[in-house]
Design a protein around this motif. Structure first.
Motif, PDB file in Angstrom:
ATOM      1  N   ASN A 106       0.806  -1.217   0.000  1.00 27.05           N
ATOM      2  CA  ASN A 106       0.000   0.000   0.000  1.00 27.05           C
ATOM      3  C   ASN A 106       0.842   1.272   0.000  1.00 27.05           C
ATOM      4  O   ASN A 106       0.306   2.368  -0.146  1.00 27.05           O
ATOM      5  CB  ASN A 106      -0.971   0.014   1.187  1.00 27.05           C
ATOM      6  N   TYR A 107       2.165   1.116   0.170  1.00 31.30           N
ATOM      7  CA  TYR A 107       3.057   2.248  -0.068  1.00 31.30           C
ATOM      8  C   TYR A 107       3.676   2.032  -1.448  1.00 31.30           C
ATOM      9  O   TYR A 107       4.881   1.868  -1.598  1.00 31.30           O
ATOM     10  CB  TYR A 107       4.140   2.349   1.016  1.00 31.30           C
ATOM     11  N   ARG A 108       2.825   1.998  -2.426  1.00 28.04           N
ATOM     12  CA  ARG A 108       3.202   1.687  -3.809  1.00 28.04           C
ATOM     13  C   ARG A 108       4.496   2.389  -4.203  1.00 28.04           C
ATOM     14  O   ARG A 108       4.637   3.601  -3.996  1.00 28.04           O
ATOM     15  CB  ARG A 108       2.088   2.177  -4.725  1.00 28.04           C
ATOM     16  N   ASP A 109       5.398   1.628  -4.822  1.00 28.76           N
ATOM     17  CA  ASP A 109       6.681   2.200  -5.212  1.00 28.76           C
ATOM     18  C   ASP A 109       7.132   1.554  -6.515  1.00 28.76           C
ATOM     19  O   ASP A 109       7.635   0.432  -6.520  1.00 28.76           O
ATOM     20  CB  ASP A 109       7.705   1.945  -4.093  1.00 28.76           C
ATOM     21  N   VAL A 110       6.965   2.258  -7.616  1.00 28.26           N
ATOM     22  CA  VAL A 110       7.327   1.673  -8.909  1.00 28.26           C
ATOM     23  C   VAL A 110       8.843   1.579  -9.095  1.00 28.26           C
ATOM     24  O   VAL A 110       9.311   0.896 -10.007  1.00 28.26           O
ATOM     25  CB  VAL A 110       6.691   2.435 -10.108  1.00 28.26           C
ATOM     26  N   ASP A 111       9.615   2.230  -8.200  1.00 33.52           N
ATOM     27  CA  ASP A 111      11.076   2.073  -8.280  1.00 33.52           C
ATOM     28  C   ASP A 111      11.493   0.614  -8.078  1.00 33.52           C
ATOM     29  O   ASP A 111      12.580   0.212  -8.473  1.00 33.52           O
ATOM     30  CB  ASP A 111      11.778   2.882  -7.170  1.00 33.52           C
ATOM     31  N   LEU A 112      10.628  -0.171  -7.432  1.00 29.31           N
ATOM     32  CA  LEU A 112      10.990  -1.566  -7.126  1.00 29.31           C
ATOM     33  C   LEU A 112      10.943  -2.450  -8.365  1.00 29.31           C
ATOM     34  O   LEU A 112      11.426  -3.576  -8.350  1.00 29.31           O
ATOM     35  CB  LEU A 112      10.026  -2.142  -6.073  1.00 29.31           C
TER      36      LEU A 112
END
Ligand SMILES: Cc1cc2nc3c(=O)[nH]c(=O)nc-3n(C[C@H](O)[C@H](O)[C@H](O)COP(=O)(O)OP(=O)(O)OC[C@H]3O[C@@H](n4cnc5c(N)ncnc54)[C@H](O)[C@@H]3O)c2cc1C
Ligand SMILES: *[C@@H]1O[C@H](CO)[C@@H](O)[C@H](O)[C@H]1NC(C)=O
Ligand SMILES: *[C@@H]1O[C@H](CO)[C@@H](O)[C@H](O)[C@H]1NC(C)=O
Length: 550
Positions: free
Chosen positions: A485-491
């Protein structure tokens, strides 16, 4: 990757045949629909939607918005909670359906499948990276904000909540009926139920009651075939997956049956700040040993930020707490377990639970709970967030190094949320959310800015990434975990839909650890054609010729 269009029901086949000739042409025209939606395309779409929607009133045409409709932009923007995704360059949907009836959802799914359009599902629009309303390929939005009824049943301590409701509305409706019930979910009232409950959902009662996903009894979902399923008809695997695996990989979740929890009539809150000069390093250091081991009734969050007190740079640590009990008991507990914080008698504030929700949202004392029905947040910003899990307390030297880095970067704010309690008791495999025993606290990295443009964006993304990099030695490894829910597209992302298993499992195992494989299995069973997809959706095995390993 081809979309596997499943055979619609016979009733629907009869209805579609009349339009199928036109539909074939329209599919190719659609690619240009976002440039200039011409009337024939709209008409054909609307016809498909109307044919497949079983609801006579209101007709689906009255809740479908094409770019030519003056309401299209206001509706699109009204649930964008990150200004980075409101620019002219942000990809826009071909149209937006705002269902008021479940048949509108069924029709949207089936018509999108026929037209080879991707679907984005939006409830509260709080996704940090905007994945509920943007895409690089032609897409539509199913926007759930109209479906937001809440039915509380105090007697059996449950409630049915539609996905388009906000957390504030849920809390308000519960409190309306009972002063001694609540629900463990996030602290920001405008967050949407749809995304929040399908991605985990934590708040200041998690040490006592676990996450939102640990307190769900049933759900209603529309699947890839347009079937409406509940817990019994969807089966335990899918019901498991949508409680933490991210709903949008599996279907459109219409509503949830949540389990209410009991709260005392009087709870206690406090909020105090300590700068470095006031001993913040020692206090935060000590907090790392107290926060996750103290009484489950107590949740003490720490928010750390660089401040510039009259040119003398420093760091400020804000301690915010909720205690499920009265002030007298909390005062005794703090005296025994955390005297270093140096709370004074007057720091303890007694409240009803619903007032504690307002307190945690920083509303001034005396604010009416009606403000929880407000769906627009207090302020809007450009933002980027990231997350990490701490499994070993940091040393004082480590904390000092972190403060120095924060003062150097000036901007980023860190929020530490203590784990332990109920969170450690729930097995990792119970829900897709795997971050349970062994975690001392979670960190949220946050950077906000007000300047428009790519330059400001690049600068701030760089700041937060540098701070994240700095933290590498102190956080969980193999994998370095993150909160869905702490979406992070860097991953990492699915790119344009054709990633290898090892690429997908990079971000998949950060969010889900070993549960990623089970999510892939469930996805394969319920949506083998990968209709429900987005940048970080769970891919089905069919994406890798049926094999997980390369
Ligand atoms: C200001 C702010 C405060 C926050 N505070 C907290 C907090 O205290 N605790 C916490 O745990 N998190 C918190 N979050 C994060 C929040 O939980 C997530 O962003 C959550 O996914 C938001 O849900 P939404 O419905 O508003 O978002 P959306 O952007 O609408 O959706 C998020 C994701 O869920 C999918 N989705 C949404 N609705 C449905 C549906 N009906 N069916 C299937 N899939 C769906 C979307 O497609 C997308 O992938 C906060 C976020 C913000 C911006
Ligand atoms: C996906 O990747 C595989 C392997 O790299 C390739 O053979 C295939 O053509 C790709 N498919 C698409 C649709 O790009
Ligand atoms: C969807 O329909 C297809 C074709 O009728 C069927 O094979 C498949 O099992 C259905 N999927 C689900 C999730 O029910």
């Amino acid at each position: 990757m081809m979309i596997n269009v499943a055979k619609p029901s016979s009733q629907i086949v009869m209805k579609t045949q009349t339009t199928s000739a036109t539909l074939a042409i329209v599919s190719s025209l659609l690619l240009h629909a976002s440039m200039a939606a011409s009337d024939p395309i709209q008409d054909t779409f609307l016809q498909c939607l109307s044919n497949l929607s079983q609801s006579p009133s209101p007709p689906i045409s009255s809740v479908t918005y094409f770019p030519t409709n003056p309401s299209y932009t206001p509706i699109l923007h009204s649930y964008i909670r990150n200004l980075r995704f409101t620019t002219p360059k942000t990809p826009k949907p071909s149209f937006i359906v705002t269902p008021t009836h479940v048949s509108h959802i069924q029709a949207s799914i089936l018509c999108s499948k026929i037209h080879n359009l991707q679907v984005r599902i939006r409830s509260g629009g709080h996704d940090y990276d905007g994945l509920s309303y943007i895409s690089d390929v032609p897409f539509i939005i199913i926007d759930m904000f109209n479906l937001r009824s809440i039915t509380v049943n105090v007697e059996d301590e449950s409630a049915w909540v539609e996905s388009g409701a906000t957390l504030g509305e849920v809390y308000y409706r519960i409190a309306e009926q009972s002063k001694i019930h609540g629900y463990p979910a996030g602290v920001c009232p405008t967050v949407g139920v749809g995304g929040h409950l399908s991605g985990g959902g934590y708040g200041n009662m998690m040490r006592k009651h676990g996450l939102s996903v640990d307190n769900i009894l049933d759900a209603q979902i529309v699947d890839v075939n347009g079937s409406v399923l509940d817990r019994e008809s969807m089966g335990e695997d899918l019901f498991w997956a949508i409680r933490g695996g991210g709903g949008a990989s599996f279907g459109v979740i219409v509503s949830w049956k949540i389990k209410l929890v009991q709260v005392p009539e009087v709870v206690t809150v406090f909020r105090v700040e300590r700068t470095l000069e006031q001993g913040a390093t020692d206090i935060v250091h000590q907090w790392q040993y107290v926060g996750d081991t103290i009484d489950d009734d107590l949740f003490i969050r720490v928010v750390v930020m660089p401040v510039n007190r009259k040119t003398q740079k420093t760091v400020k640590a804000k301690f915010v707490a909720l205690y499920l009990g009265n002030a007298e008991k909390l005062e005794a507990l703090m005296g025994e377990r955390f005297p270093q914080l140096g709370l004074k008698h007057e720091d303890y504030v007694e409240r009803g639970w619903i007032e504690s929700v307002l307190y945690w949202s920083n509303y001034p004392i005396g604010t009416s709970a009606d403000i929880l029905l407000e769906r627009i947040p207090q302020s809007e910003k450009f933002l980027k967030k990231k997350s990490d899990y701490i499994q070993e307390p940091m040393s004082k030297a480590g904390l000092e190094g972190l403060w120095n880095k924060m003062m150097e970067l000036k901007k980023p704010v860190l929020t530490f949320n203590p784990y332990g309690g109920k969170m450690s008791e729930i097995p990792e495999l119970d829900t897709p959310f795997p971050h349970r025993a062994g975690n001392v606290y979670k960190i949220q990295y946050s950077v906000n800015w007000k300047e428009e443009g790519v330059e400001a964006e690049d600068k701030h993304l760089d700041l937060i990434r540098r701070l994240y990099e700095h933290m590498t030695p102190y956080v969980s490894t193999s994998p370095r975990c993150s909160y869905l829910n702490y979406r992070d597209v860097d991953l990492g992302t699915n790119g344009n839909g054709n990633v290898s298993y090892s690429e997908a499992s990079v971000w998949g195992t950060k969010y889900f650890k070993g549960n990623f494989e089970r999510l892939v299995q469930v996805k394969t069973a319920v949506d083998p054609g990968n209709f429900f997809r987005y940048e970080q959706s769970i891919p089905p095995l069919t994406a890798w010729n049926g094999k997980m390993a390369e």
